[in-house]
Design a protein around this motif. Structure first.
Motif, PDB file in Angstrom:
ATOM      1  N   GLY A   1       1.962   3.905  -4.894  1.00  0.00           N
ATOM      2  CA  GLY A   1       1.528   3.096  -3.760  1.00  0.00           C
ATOM      3  C   GLY A   1       0.064   2.695  -3.879  1.00  0.00           C
ATOM      4  N   ALA A   2      -0.318   1.678  -3.134  1.00  0.00           N
ATOM      5  CA  ALA A   2      -1.666   1.114  -3.219  1.00  0.00           C
ATOM      6  C   ALA A   2      -2.761   2.132  -2.906  1.00  0.00           C
ATOM      7  CB  ALA A   2      -1.783  -0.077  -2.274  1.00  0.00           C
ATOM      8  N   TYR A   3      -2.515   3.043  -1.975  1.00  0.00           N
ATOM      9  CA  TYR A   3      -3.569   3.966  -1.550  1.00  0.00           C
ATOM     10  C   TYR A   3      -3.665   5.223  -2.408  1.00  0.00           C
ATOM     11  CZ  TYR A   3      -4.189   0.938   2.398  1.00  0.00           C
ATOM     12  OH  TYR A   3      -4.445  -0.159   3.183  1.00  0.00           O
ATOM     13  N   GLU A   4      -2.807   5.351  -3.393  1.00  0.00           N
ATOM     14  CA  GLU A   4      -2.888   6.504  -4.282  1.00  0.00           C
ATOM     15  C   GLU A   4      -3.147   6.099  -5.727  1.00  0.00           C
ATOM     16  OE1 GLU A   4       0.923   8.601  -4.749  1.00  0.00           O
ATOM     17  OE2 GLU A   4       1.886   6.852  -3.852  1.00  0.00           O
ATOM     18  N   ALA A   5      -3.263   4.805  -5.979  1.00  0.00           N
ATOM     19  CA  ALA A   5      -3.499   4.309  -7.337  1.00  0.00           C
ATOM     20  C   ALA A   5      -4.873   4.748  -7.838  1.00  0.00           C
ATOM     21  CB  ALA A   5      -3.396   2.794  -7.362  1.00  0.00           C
ATOM     22  N   ASP A   6      -4.926   5.103  -9.116  1.00  0.00           N
ATOM     23  CA  ASP A   6      -6.171   5.546  -9.742  1.00  0.00           C
ATOM     24  C   ASP A   6      -6.044   5.307 -11.244  1.00  0.00           C
ATOM     25  OD1 ASP A   6      -8.468   6.775 -10.652  1.00  0.00           O
ATOM     26  OD2 ASP A   6      -7.999   8.735  -9.812  1.00  0.00           O
ATOM     27  N   MET A   7      -6.594   4.209 -11.726  1.00  0.00           N
ATOM     28  CA  MET A   7      -6.462   3.844 -13.139  1.00  0.00           C
ATOM     29  C   MET A   7      -7.006   4.928 -14.061  1.00  0.00           C
ATOM     30  SD  MET A   7      -4.865   1.129 -14.028  1.00  0.00           S
ATOM     31  CE  MET A   7      -5.514   0.483 -15.542  1.00  0.00           C
ATOM     32  N   LYS A   8      -8.053   5.641 -13.631  1.00  0.00           N
ATOM     33  CA  LYS A   8      -8.624   6.702 -14.475  1.00  0.00           C
ATOM     34  C   LYS A   8      -7.600   7.787 -14.754  1.00  0.00           C
ATOM     35  CE  LYS A   8     -12.317   6.689 -11.793  1.00  0.00           C
ATOM     36  NZ  LYS A   8     -13.334   7.289 -11.001  1.00  0.00           N
ATOM     37  N   ASN A   9      -6.705   8.009 -13.807  1.00  0.00           N
ATOM     38  CA  ASN A   9      -5.678   9.037 -13.966  1.00  0.00           C
ATOM     39  C   ASN A   9      -4.323   8.449 -14.362  1.00  0.00           C
ATOM     40  OD1 ASN A   9      -7.373  11.214 -13.358  1.00  0.00           O
ATOM     41  ND2 ASN A   9      -7.159  10.822 -11.178  1.00  0.00           N
ATOM     42  N   GLY A  10      -4.313   7.171 -14.718  1.00  0.00           N
ATOM     43  CA  GLY A  10      -3.090   6.558 -15.230  1.00  0.00           C
ATOM     44  C   GLY A  10      -2.080   6.147 -14.187  1.00  0.00           C
ATOM     45  N   SER A  11      -2.515   5.948 -12.952  1.00  0.00           N
ATOM     46  CA  SER A  11      -1.573   5.479 -11.934  1.00  0.00           C
ATOM     47  C   SER A  11      -2.013   4.104 -11.446  1.00  0.00           C
ATOM     48  CB  SER A  11      -1.464   6.470 -10.778  1.00  0.00           C
ATOM     49  OG  SER A  11      -2.719   6.703 -10.192  1.00  0.00           O
ATOM     50  N   VAL A  12      -1.047   3.178 -11.380  1.00  0.00           N
ATOM     51  CA  VAL A  12      -1.344   1.811 -10.961  1.00  0.00           C
ATOM     52  C   VAL A  12      -0.566   1.481  -9.697  1.00  0.00           C
ATOM     53  CG1 VAL A  12      -1.940   0.958 -13.262  1.00  0.00           C
ATOM     54  CG2 VAL A  12       0.407   0.806 -12.489  1.00  0.00           C
ATOM     55  N   SER A  13      -1.181   0.671  -8.867  1.00  0.00           N
ATOM     56  CA  SER A  13      -0.557   0.246  -7.622  1.00  0.00           C
ATOM     57  C   SER A  13       0.641  -0.640  -7.912  1.00  0.00           C
ATOM     58  CB  SER A  13      -1.570  -0.538  -6.786  1.00  0.00           C
ATOM     59  OG  SER A  13      -0.918  -1.198  -5.718  1.00  0.00           O
ATOM     60  N   MET A  14       1.697  -0.454  -7.129  1.00  0.00           N
ATOM     61  CA  MET A  14       2.896  -1.259  -7.305  1.00  0.00           C
ATOM     62  C   MET A  14       2.644  -2.735  -7.029  1.00  0.00           C
ATOM     63  SD  MET A  14       5.149  -0.125  -4.083  1.00  0.00           S
ATOM     64  CE  MET A  14       5.065  -1.055  -2.572  1.00  0.00           C
ATOM     65  N   SER A  15       1.509  -3.057  -6.389  1.00  0.00           N
ATOM     66  CA  SER A  15       1.179  -4.454  -6.129  1.00  0.00           C
ATOM     67  C   SER A  15       0.258  -5.046  -7.191  1.00  0.00           C
ATOM     68  CB  SER A  15       0.551  -4.596  -4.741  1.00  0.00           C
ATOM     69  OG  SER A  15      -0.621  -3.823  -4.663  1.00  0.00           O
ATOM     70  N   SER A  16      -0.109  -4.254  -8.209  1.00  0.00           N
ATOM     71  CA  SER A  16      -0.959  -4.768  -9.289  1.00  0.00           C
ATOM     72  C   SER A  16      -0.148  -5.708 -10.177  1.00  0.00           C
ATOM     73  CB  SER A  16      -1.502  -3.609 -10.127  1.00  0.00           C
ATOM     74  OG  SER A  16      -0.452  -3.031 -10.890  1.00  0.00           O
ATOM     75  N   PRO A  17      -0.816  -6.625 -10.869  1.00  0.00           N
ATOM     76  CA  PRO A  17      -0.090  -7.539 -11.761  1.00  0.00           C
ATOM     77  C   PRO A  17       0.743  -6.801 -12.815  1.00  0.00           C
ATOM     78  CG  PRO A  17      -2.329  -8.313 -11.439  1.00  0.00           C
ATOM     79  CD  PRO A  17      -2.235  -6.964 -10.798  1.00  0.00           C
ATOM     80  N   LEU A  18       0.216  -5.718 -13.356  1.00  0.00           N
ATOM     81  CA  LEU A  18       0.960  -4.951 -14.361  1.00  0.00           C
ATOM     82  C   LEU A  18       2.235  -4.374 -13.771  1.00  0.00           C
ATOM     83  CD1 LEU A  18       1.249  -3.671 -17.169  1.00  0.00           C
ATOM     84  CD2 LEU A  18      -0.172  -1.773 -16.347  1.00  0.00           C
ATOM     85  N   ALA A  19       2.129  -3.704 -12.628  1.00  0.00           N
ATOM     86  CA  ALA A  19       3.306  -3.090 -12.004  1.00  0.00           C
ATOM     87  C   ALA A  19       4.319  -4.144 -11.577  1.00  0.00           C
ATOM     88  CB  ALA A  19       2.888  -2.234 -10.815  1.00  0.00           C
ATOM     89  N   ARG A  20       3.843  -5.252 -11.022  1.00  0.00           N
ATOM     90  CA  ARG A  20       4.764  -6.318 -10.603  1.00  0.00           C
ATOM     91  C   ARG A  20       5.551  -6.868 -11.791  1.00  0.00           C
ATOM     92  NH1 ARG A  20       0.458  -8.595  -7.297  1.00  0.00           N
ATOM     93  NH2 ARG A  20       0.423 -10.305  -8.788  1.00  0.00           N
ATOM     94  N   ALA A  21       4.887  -6.952 -12.954  1.00  0.00           N
ATOM     95  CA  ALA A  21       5.578  -7.439 -14.153  1.00  0.00           C
ATOM     96  C   ALA A  21       6.593  -6.420 -14.664  1.00  0.00           C
ATOM     97  CB  ALA A  21       4.566  -7.761 -15.250  1.00  0.00           C
ATOM     98  N   LEU A  22       6.300  -5.123 -14.493  1.00  0.00           N
ATOM     99  CA  LEU A  22       7.164  -4.066 -15.033  1.00  0.00           C
ATOM    100  C   LEU A  22       8.360  -3.738 -14.145  1.00  0.00           C
ATOM    101  CD1 LEU A  22       4.407  -1.591 -16.291  1.00  0.00           C
ATOM    102  CD2 LEU A  22       5.941  -2.961 -17.722  1.00  0.00           C
ATOM    103  N   ILE A  23       8.189  -3.774 -12.824  1.00  0.00           N
ATOM    104  CA  ILE A  23       9.252  -3.353 -11.913  1.00  0.00           C
ATOM    105  C   ILE A  23      10.516  -4.192 -12.131  1.00  0.00           C
ATOM    106  CG2 ILE A  23       9.943  -3.264  -9.469  1.00  0.00           C
ATOM    107  CD1 ILE A  23       7.120  -2.258  -8.855  1.00  0.00           C
ATOM    108  N   GLY A  24      11.623  -3.476 -12.288  1.00  0.00           N
ATOM    109  CA  GLY A  24      12.912  -4.124 -12.490  1.00  0.00           C
ATOM    110  C   GLY A  24      13.276  -4.311 -13.955  1.00  0.00           C
TER     111      GLY A  24
END
Length: 157
Positions: free
Chosen positions: A108-131
């Protein structure tokens, strides 16, 4: 009321941050302000101004967390499986150009932390990957131009 999708781990981290801000940080900054006031002239008291700035940050973060935490929708990702990218998935991708391998978790957006390898589901990367599934290639818009990635692995814990 708007709901914020979140993993159980991310929700627990935000609850702990809220608890720490209220129980430890807030009282400490109040003591620091009182101590700085005791030094006299407030107009040129750097300690006082720094403590007031810190207090402003703490109170703002508490207000933000008091909005987010109760409105969180905890998604139980332990029930997910398969090779299709979904919320909560750990995804390993390979850059088509550099062959560099990277791993991320979609959260989720409020727990995303790129330093720890987590990306927000609304980021361009996650949007491209989902599904998408293992073996698929995705194109992700980036400031330096679109990048292509192949999905190497999808796992859920």
């Amino acid at each position: 009321m708007q709901k914020f999708p979140m993993t159980a781990e991310g929700h627990a981290r935000l609850e702990e941050e809220l608890r720490q801000l209220k129980a430890e940080e807030r009282p400490a900054v109040i003591r620091a302000i009182a101590e700085a006031r005791a030094h006299g002239d407030l107009s040129e008291n750097a300690e006082y101004h720094a403590a007031r700035e810190r207090q402003s940050f703490i109170e703002g973060r508490i207000a933000e967390l008091e909005t987010i935490v109760p409105a969180s929708e905890i998604i139980d990702v332990s029930k997910f499986s398969g090779d299709q990218v979904k919320f909560g998935a750990y995804v390993t991708i390979i850059d088509d150009e550099t062959e560099e391998e990277k791993s991320y978790r979609i959260v989720g957006a409020y727990e995303a932390d790129m330093k720890n390898g987590s990306v927000s589901m609304s980021s361009p990367l996650a949007r491209a990957l989902i599904g998408k599934s293992v073996g698929d290639t995705v194109e992700v818009p980036a400031p330096g131009g679109a990048r292509a990635y192949e999905i190497a692995k999808v796992r859920f814990r």
